[in-house]
Design an enzyme around this catalytic site. Structure first.
Site, short mmCIF file in Angstrom:
data_model
loop_
_atom_site.label_atom_id
_atom_site.label_comp_id
_atom_site.label_asym_id
_atom_site.label_seq_id
_atom_site.Cartn_x
_atom_site.Cartn_y
_atom_site.Cartn_z
N GLU A 43 0.83 -1.21 0.00
CA GLU A 43 0.00 0.00 0.00
C GLU A 43 0.86 1.25 0.00
OE1 GLU A 43 -3.08 0.09 -1.17
OE2 GLU A 43 -3.68 -1.27 0.43
N ASP A 46 2.95 2.09 -4.96
CA ASP A 46 2.97 2.14 -6.44
C ASP A 46 3.62 3.42 -6.97
OD1 ASP A 46 0.70 3.72 -5.78
OD2 ASP A 46 -0.61 2.80 -7.30
N GLY A 136 -16.68 5.30 -4.19
CA GLY A 136 -15.87 5.93 -3.14
C GLY A 136 -15.58 5.00 -1.97
N SER A 140 -11.65 1.03 -6.00
CA SER A 140 -11.32 1.48 -7.36
C SER A 140 -12.51 1.56 -8.30
CB SER A 140 -10.25 0.57 -7.99
OG SER A 140 -9.04 0.86 -7.44
N ASP A 186 -4.24 0.61 -9.72
CA ASP A 186 -5.67 0.33 -9.90
C ASP A 186 -6.00 0.08 -11.37
OD1 ASP A 186 -5.56 1.02 -7.27
OD2 ASP A 186 -6.53 2.97 -7.51
N TYR A 236 -3.43 12.51 0.37
CA TYR A 236 -2.76 11.64 -0.61
C TYR A 236 -1.61 12.36 -1.33
CZ TYR A 236 -2.25 8.08 -4.28
OH TYR A 236 -1.75 7.12 -5.15
C1 GLA Z 1 -5.18 4.74 -4.27
C2 GLA Z 1 -4.43 5.05 -5.56
C3 GLA Z 1 -3.42 3.95 -5.89
C4 GLA Z 1 -2.52 3.63 -4.69
C5 GLA Z 1 -3.37 3.41 -3.43
C6 GLA Z 1 -2.53 3.23 -2.20
O1 GLA Z 1 -5.98 3.60 -4.46
O2 GLA Z 1 -5.34 5.18 -6.63
O3 GLA Z 1 -2.65 4.32 -7.00
O4 GLA Z 1 -1.58 4.63 -4.51
O5 GLA Z 1 -4.27 4.50 -3.21
O6 GLA Z 1 -1.79 2.05 -2.27
#
Ligand code: GLA
Length: 392
Positions: A43, A46, A136, A140, A186, A236
């Site tokens: 987590e 990426d 949400g 994804s 995702d 984020y």
């Molecule tokens: C969200 C983002 C992903 C990733 C996750 C955390 O889902 O869309 O790209 O960074 O958070 O792992």
């Protein structure tokens, strides 16, 4: 004879077809689906060129539609988006008049993919969007809509780009039309998921490696906390920046290039916060590599331990968990037959993922339902395929 439809997709397709007939007065001729995902481990790695281990879900977004000749795009969604119109119409983009994000917000994911689509000429089209991916909820829903759109556009105007570029186009749509500087996980898993497998993705080389996950004695339980703290969207990009500045201070291109010994030895180059963020990322990449090895030898105990370590690191070092997710993890871990549990996705709400013995699932759901301070929703999904053209 066409292959039998998975029941989930079949029901959604029928719903979308019905809505299409009602809205447009004709039969749709094209249909596609793209799944949501759950990330088992890896987590916030990426966008640090790291490793991730997601699986595609049986929850999907479908698009049904027809091309049209008047250069317009008409979209209808059957999902409820608070106060947003469910129908929108706009002209195909031109060099002088590119598409831009606007209202309704749900259509921005579709517009973004159209704008960045790498083949031409695209015709106009009418389409209905339907989804079983909770909106949400951290599974994804947005990537599944982007990938479904891409797959739909391929039917209208075939592309000839490398497979990973399709994921990058969808990611670009999310960056520029939804304003979320997400990584690539995702979109890649929604495109390339494989039934019965998790996918180990190396986000530096963009290589993928399927890891079998089809043992009938083992289940993946997703628990939706049904909370989404508004903090998530602002934190984020902050985490992303902190990781980039930590890598820069260590003289590296990304945190993928850093190992734990190196990080500890050069700790004084970083602020305390940067150090903790980097410690999560570096440790999580290592855990993901170990977890993929454990899964491939059916060593679920080790996999579960790594999931718990991942959660603790996300909670304490990366600070993207929240009390509801922490409670769901603690509750799951207190039931026998559970190997491991952790928050999944970006954090600040959304879902947890739990690996458990298949026959413990009812027990775990009951325990959580009785004890969780909010209202939880559960999804028991097998690892599913990525995006597909669906027969109508
Ligand atoms: C969200 C983002 C992903 C990733 C996750 C955390 O889902 O869309 O790209 O960074 O958070 O792992």
């Amino acid at each position: 004879m066409s292959a039998p439809l998975e029941p989930e997709v079949g029901a959604l397709l029928e719903e979308a077809q019905r809505a299409f007939r009602k809205e447009f007065g004709s039969e749709p001729t094209l249909a596609v689906s793209a799944p949501g995902r759950v990330n088992l481990i890896g987590e916030h790695t990426d966008y640090n060129d790291g490793l991730v281990l997601p699986m595609a879900l049986e929850l999907v977004t479908v698009l049904v539609g027809v091309p049209r000749l008047d250069g317009l795009i008409s979209l209808v969604t059957t999902s409820e988006y608070a106060d947003e119109p469910r129908r929108v119409e706009f002209p195909l983009p031109t060099a002088d008049q590119p598409l831009e994000p606007g209202m309704p917000r749900w259509a921005n994911y579709v517009k973004g993919v159209i704008q960045h689509y790498p083949a031409s000429p695209l015709p106009g089209f009418s389409a209905v969007v339907t989804s079983s991916v909770p909106l949400g909820g951290g599974l994804s829903s947005s990537a599944s809509l982007e990938v479904a759109t891409y797959t739909f556009l391929q039917q209208l105007c075939p592309d000839s780009v490398a497979a990973v570029m399709r994921a990058q186009v969808c990611q670009q749509a999310e960056h520029s039309f939804a304003g979320v500087p997400c990584g690539i996980m995702d979109q890649l898993i929604s495109l390339f998921g494989q039934k019965g497998h998790a996918l180990l993705i190396d986000c530096r080389s963009l290589e993928t490696c399927p890891v079998p996950l089809s043992d009938p004695g083992v289940a993946v339980l997703i628990t939706n906390s049904n909370v989404r703290h508004s903090l998530g969207s602002s934190e984020y990009p902050i985490r992303r920046r902190q990781c980039e500045s930590a890598a820069k201070a260590l003289g590296k291109k990304s945190l993928r290039e850093v190992d734990m010994k190196d990080l500890e030895a050069r700790k004084e180059l970083l602020t305390k916060e940067e150090f903790r963020r980097a410690r999560h990322v570096v440790g999580e990449i290592q855990r993901t590599s170990e977890a993929a090895a454990a899964l491939s030898t059916s060593n679920y105990k080790t996999f579960g331990r790594l999931m718990v370590e991942s959660h603790n690191s996300l909670r304490d070092d990366y600070e993207v968990s929240c009390p509801e997710l922490d409670q769901l993890v603690t509750l799951a871990l207190s039931v026998s037959g559970v190997y491991g549990s952790r928050m999944t996705g970006g954090g600040f709400g959304g879902c947890t993922v739990t690996l458990l013995e298949a026959d413990a699932a009812t027990r775990v759901m009951k325990h959580i339902q009785d004890q969780y301070k909010g209202t939880a929703t559960f999804y028991l999904s097998k690892a599913a395929d990525g995006a597909k053209v669906q027969p109508l």
